[in-house]
Design an enzyme around this catalytic site. Structure first.
Site, PDB file in Angstrom:
ATOM      1  N   LYS A   1      -5.811  -0.161   0.665  1.00  0.00           N
ATOM      2  CA  LYS A   1      -5.944   1.305   0.767  1.00  0.00           C
ATOM      3  C   LYS A   1      -7.046   1.782  -0.156  1.00  0.00           C
ATOM      4  CE  LYS A   1      -2.011   2.379  -0.526  1.00  0.00           C
ATOM      5  NZ  LYS A   1      -1.575   0.967  -0.520  1.00  0.00           N
TER       6      LYS A   1
ATOM      7  N   THR B   1      -9.410   0.032  -1.564  1.00  0.00           N
ATOM      8  CA  THR B   1     -10.681  -0.558  -1.110  1.00  0.00           C
ATOM      9  C   THR B   1     -11.227   0.212   0.082  1.00  0.00           C
ATOM     10  OG1 THR B   1      -9.899  -2.720  -1.878  1.00  0.00           O
ATOM     11  CG2 THR B   1     -11.735  -2.718  -0.337  1.00  0.00           C
TER      12      THR B   1
ATOM     13  N   ARG C   1      -6.230   7.153  -7.651  1.00  0.00           N
ATOM     14  CA  ARG C   1      -5.372   7.244  -8.818  1.00  0.00           C
ATOM     15  C   ARG C   1      -5.861   6.290  -9.902  1.00  0.00           C
ATOM     16  NH1 ARG C   1      -0.998   5.460  -5.807  1.00  0.00           N
ATOM     17  NH2 ARG C   1      -2.640   3.973  -5.268  1.00  0.00           N
TER      18      ARG C   1
ATOM     19  N   LYS D   1       0.206  -7.228  -9.397  1.00  0.00           N
ATOM     20  CA  LYS D   1      -0.623  -6.634  -8.346  1.00  0.00           C
ATOM     21  C   LYS D   1      -2.106  -6.596  -8.716  1.00  0.00           C
ATOM     22  CE  LYS D   1      -1.338  -3.583  -4.855  1.00  0.00           C
ATOM     23  NZ  LYS D   1      -2.544  -2.966  -5.329  1.00  0.00           N
TER      24      LYS D   1
ATOM     25  N   ALA E   1       3.728   4.833  -5.625  1.00  0.00           N
ATOM     26  CA  ALA E   1       4.451   5.792  -4.781  1.00  0.00           C
ATOM     27  C   ALA E   1       5.856   5.305  -4.457  1.00  0.00           C
ATOM     28  CB  ALA E   1       3.680   6.013  -3.492  1.00  0.00           C
TER      29      ALA E   1
ATOM     30  N   PHE F   1       1.181   2.581  -1.686  1.00  0.00           N
ATOM     31  CA  PHE F   1       2.000   1.721  -0.835  1.00  0.00           C
ATOM     32  C   PHE F   1       1.902   2.134   0.645  1.00  0.00           C
ATOM     33  CE2 PHE F   1       3.299  -0.978  -4.013  1.00  0.00           C
ATOM     34  CZ  PHE F   1       3.838  -0.299  -5.102  1.00  0.00           C
TER      35      PHE F   1
ATOM     36  N   PHE G   1     -10.134  -9.522   6.649  1.00  0.00           N
ATOM     37  CA  PHE G   1     -10.123 -10.590   5.641  1.00  0.00           C
ATOM     38  C   PHE G   1     -10.798 -11.809   6.244  1.00  0.00           C
ATOM     39  CE2 PHE G   1      -7.178  -9.620   2.008  1.00  0.00           C
ATOM     40  CZ  PHE G   1      -6.937  -8.299   2.335  1.00  0.00           C
TER      41      PHE G   1
ATOM     42  N   TRP H   1     -15.085  -4.530   2.475  1.00  0.00           N
ATOM     43  CA  TRP H   1     -14.871  -5.396   1.301  1.00  0.00           C
ATOM     44  C   TRP H   1     -16.033  -6.369   1.148  1.00  0.00           C
ATOM     45  CZ3 TRP H   1     -14.299 -10.715   0.750  1.00  0.00           C
ATOM     46  CH2 TRP H   1     -13.823 -11.158  -0.491  1.00  0.00           C
TER      47      TRP H   1
HETATM   48  N1  LIG Z   1     -10.890  -7.255   3.061  1.00  0.00           N
HETATM   49  C1  LIG Z   1     -10.469  -7.842   1.926  1.00  0.00           C
HETATM   50  N2  LIG Z   1     -10.676  -9.159   1.731  1.00  0.00           N
HETATM   51  C2  LIG Z   1     -10.250  -9.755   0.597  1.00  0.00           C
HETATM   52  N3  LIG Z   1      -9.580  -9.121  -0.406  1.00  0.00           N
HETATM   53  C3  LIG Z   1      -9.358  -7.800  -0.235  1.00  0.00           C
HETATM   54  C4  LIG Z   1      -9.779  -7.088   0.915  1.00  0.00           C
HETATM   55  N4  LIG Z   1      -9.405  -5.785   0.769  1.00  0.00           N
HETATM   56  C5  LIG Z   1      -8.776  -5.695  -0.420  1.00  0.00           C
HETATM   57  N5  LIG Z   1      -8.749  -6.895  -1.024  1.00  0.00           N
HETATM   58  C6  LIG Z   1      -8.136  -7.216  -2.313  1.00  0.00           C
HETATM   59  O1  LIG Z   1      -6.736  -7.015  -2.126  1.00  0.00           O
HETATM   60  C7  LIG Z   1      -6.155  -6.412  -3.292  1.00  0.00           C
HETATM   61  C8  LIG Z   1      -5.514  -5.092  -2.886  1.00  0.00           C
HETATM   62  O2  LIG Z   1      -6.535  -4.189  -2.509  1.00  0.00           O
HETATM   63  P1  LIG Z   1      -6.299  -2.644  -2.824  1.00  0.00           P
HETATM   64  O3  LIG Z   1      -7.423  -1.882  -2.256  1.00  0.00           O
HETATM   65  O4  LIG Z   1      -5.975  -2.476  -4.280  1.00  0.00           O
HETATM   66  O5  LIG Z   1      -4.976  -2.394  -1.984  1.00  0.00           O
HETATM   67  P2  LIG Z   1      -3.934  -1.175  -2.104  1.00  0.00           P
HETATM   68  O6  LIG Z   1      -4.665  -0.027  -2.682  1.00  0.00           O
HETATM   69  O7  LIG Z   1      -3.488  -0.962  -0.705  1.00  0.00           O
HETATM   70  O8  LIG Z   1      -2.848  -1.687  -2.986  1.00  0.00           O
HETATM   71  C9  LIG Z   1      -7.307  -6.247  -4.288  1.00  0.00           C
HETATM   72  O9  LIG Z   1      -7.308  -7.365  -5.169  1.00  0.00           O
HETATM   73  C10 LIG Z   1      -8.549  -6.277  -3.430  1.00  0.00           C
HETATM   74  O10 LIG Z   1      -9.670  -6.786  -4.139  1.00  0.00           O
HETATM   75  O1  LIG Z   2       1.394   3.212  -5.521  1.00  0.00           O
HETATM   76  C1  LIG Z   2       0.926   2.086  -5.295  1.00  0.00           C
HETATM   77  O2  LIG Z   2      -0.403   2.027  -5.061  1.00  0.00           O
HETATM   78  P1  LIG Z   2      -1.063   0.837  -4.298  1.00  0.00           P
HETATM   79  O3  LIG Z   2      -0.409   0.793  -2.959  1.00  0.00           O
HETATM   80  O4  LIG Z   2      -2.520   1.245  -4.236  1.00  0.00           O
HETATM   81  O5  LIG Z   2      -0.818  -0.401  -5.115  1.00  0.00           O
HETATM   82 MG   LIG Z   3      -4.392   0.839  -4.487  1.00  0.00          MG
END
Ligand SMILES: Nc1ncnc2c1ncn2[C@@H]1O[C@H](COP(=O)(O)OP(=O)(O)O)[C@@H](O)[C@H]1O
Ligand SMILES: O=COP(=O)(O)O
Ligand SMILES: [Mg+2]
Length: 558
Positions: free
Chosen positions: A73, A75, A96, A107, A275, A303, A383, A411
């Protein structure tokens, strides 16, 4: 050659001085409070001067029920902001701040990833501009003043057995969930049971995320109910004269933080994540400021859509008079496989059948978001492990389900990997299809609000709660809190309260084991199932891999 890690990519960023980033939004240097060369807060006076400007379009990024790693999300929020600027739009990202809990736990950080990150990633994921430390201090100052009041003459007749205000710390520490304070004799005060929550779950965090300015912040802080007298009447933070000092501690934290993405897109990073145990949205003051300064604002909610998006709509939008013009639901092949019943260890192998089966989870989230009267598009976050057959299965499902789905490569490629979706999001946001309304009215009973979220969003057969919880809700309604929205604290891995039940389960109820009144933030928290407001560290915490290298650079943050 191994692909660069998030931290290596972030370290190579060609950052602009923060004053130049601000200038792209028309923010003058003198209205910035600089924190080094690449971070700044906006002055309260400047923000107050924006209130009559029209707002741009608001785009929310949410997701399917995620794997423990998260589905992208943040990203995608960052990538879409870059993508919108790449097609010539004046766009700003609103995300955030990171908590040290997941950073050193499981995480990881909250700055995005790959070529779609906010920078400086290390600082943002660690101490940043000190907001979380300020929130922790303000929260714990109130706790100290409560015990101090009881210790001296307890003029307010606070019942030590009915103090509801706990302490917080920004770390995952299960050892602090339940404690006894003031051991060691009379000089240390009156012993009582209490405990610690993680700072993100603090009502002070929620207040900072929902307050519109410092006066509103102090009013809300004063409204905090810290516990009850022997006659069961509530004691507020202002009764202890704590709201003034708490506001002083939070004065700088209240101001939104401005940084930039790897592609120099302005990014407001403000407010707490999670969340599941909080409402988990970028602060109202940051989102509203960005909307007054941009044509498009891309923001996130934590989430899956059953948690972050539900609270974004029912709490943040309701209270701030906001409404999303479009919603992006992030799906990944790996999350759909997990929701199709594949174990985490086996998510790497191709499994088209599981992907298709897991699309039932995506379908439910699409239906749910549409219930709020907002247009939806699916952003498939590509991915490298995804196969063409799996991606085609998701796109085929979305076609059959009547929703647009775009495979995005931000990404790996930054804005160049997401301009296609940026064009579609603009068309959706400008299409005038928005007809937003929260899913329950203010005047519904607190229990019925919880039941409505359970039935309409989780597709449960309703909420179950014992008489103690129901009586507490009725008492709060009689005390004038009936109109408050509810904040469901629940596992992020399932529509149910059981984290092992992914997909789109039916035939279940949502057990509410405890309720908490956040009178200052203005919502009632329903703690469902076994969710904890103080997470624990995993068997191998990320902390074990975080260190400085020989040159003093940080390794292991992601
Ligand atoms: N397309 C992708 N390929 C590989 N890793 C990714 C990709 N998109 C996100 N990630 C990795 O996955 C993890 C979660 O991404 P993030 O954007 O923080 O997700 P969320 O905000 O939904 O929790 C991070 O470590 C990020 O670097
Ligand atoms: O509240 C959780 O945030 P992420 O889903 O970005 O980890
Ligand atoms: Mg996040």
């Amino acid at each position: 050659m191994a692909p660069k890690t998030d931290i290596e990519i972030a370290r190579d960023a060609q950052k602009l001085p923060i004053g130049e980033v601000a200038a792209t939004l028309g923010i003058p240097w003198e209205d910035l409070i600089p924190y080094g060369h690449d971070k700044a807060k906006l002055s309260a006076d400047y923000i107050a001067g924006l209130k009559d400007r029209p707002r741009g379009k608001l785009i929310l990024v949410t997701a399917v029920n995620p794997t423990p790693a998260g589905e992208g999300k943040t990203t995608t929020t960052v990538g879409l902001g870059d993508g919108l600027r790449a097609i010539g739009k004046k766009a700003t990202v609103c995300i955030r701040e990171a908590s040290l809990g997941p950073c050193f736990g499981l995480k990881g950080g909250a700055a995005g990833g790959g070529h779609a990150q906010v920078v400086p990633m290390e600082e943002m994921n660690l101490h940043f501009t000190g907001d979380f430390h300020a929130i922790t201090s303000a929260h714990n100052l109130l706790a100290a003043m409560i015990d101090n009041h009881i210790h001296w003459d307890n003029a307010l007749d606070i019942d030590p057995r009915r103090v509801t205000w706990r302490r917080v710390m920004d770390m995952n520490d299960r050892a602090l969930r339940q404690v006894v304070t003031s051991l060691g004799g009379p000089a240390n005060g009156t012993p009582r049971e209490s405990g610690f929550d993680i700072t993100v779950a603090s009502e002070v965090m929620a207040i900072l995320c929902l307050a519109t300015d410092l006066a509103d912040l102090q009013r809300r802080l004063g409204d905090i109910i810290i516990g009850y007298r022997r006659d069961r009447t509530p004691v507020h933070a202002r009764d202890l004269q704590a709201d003034g000092a708490m506001t002083v501690l939070l004065q700088q934290a209240m101001q939104p933080n401005l940084v930039q993405t790897l592609e120099n897109t302005p990014a407001f990073v403000h407010g707490g994540p999670f969340a599941n145990i909080a409402h988990g949205c970028n602060s109202v003051i940051a989102t509203d400021t960005a909307l007054r300064l941009s044509d498009y604002v891309v923001t996130e909610a934590g989430f899956g859509a059953d948690l972050g998006a539900e609270k974004f709509m029912n709490i943040k939008c309701r209270k701030a008079g906001l409404a999303p013009d479009a919603v992006v639901i992030v799906a990944t092949v790996r999350a759909l496989k997990m929701n199709g019943g594949v174990a985490k260890a086996d998510l790497g192998g191709e499994n088209v059948a599981a992907v298709t089966s897991g699309c039932a989870n995506l379908a439910r989230h699409i239906e749910n978001v549409k219930k709020f009267g907002v247009p939806v598009i699916v952003g498939i976050n590509h991915f490298v492990t995804d196969t063409e057959a799996e991606l085609s299965a998701v796109q085929a499902f979305c076609r059959q389900f009547g929703v647009e789905a775009v495979v995005n490569h931000h990404w790996a490629r930054g804005s160049a990997g997401i301009t296609g979706m940026a064009e579609k999001v603009v068309a959706l946001a400008e299409g005038g299809a928005r007809n937003f309304s929260p899913i329950y009215p203010d005047d519904m009973s607190l229990f019925d609000k919880m039941d409505t979220v359970a039935r309409e969003i989780y597709r449960a057969d309703g909420v179950v709660a014992d008489e103690r919880v129901r009586a507490q809700l009725r008492a709060w309604e009689e005390a004038g809190h009936r109109s408050l929205p509810v904040c469901m604290a629940k596992t992020p891995y399932s529509f149910t309260a059981d984290p092992t039940r992914g997909g789109a389960p039916t035939g279940f109820t949502i057990p509410v084991r405890e309720v908490r009144l956040s009178a200052g933030a203005g919502f009632v928290v329903a703690i469902c199932g076994d969710i904890m407001t103080m997470p624990g560290l995993p068997r191998q915490p990320a902390a074990e891999r975080i260190r400085l290298d020989a040159d003093g650079n940080i390794e292991g943050l992601f």
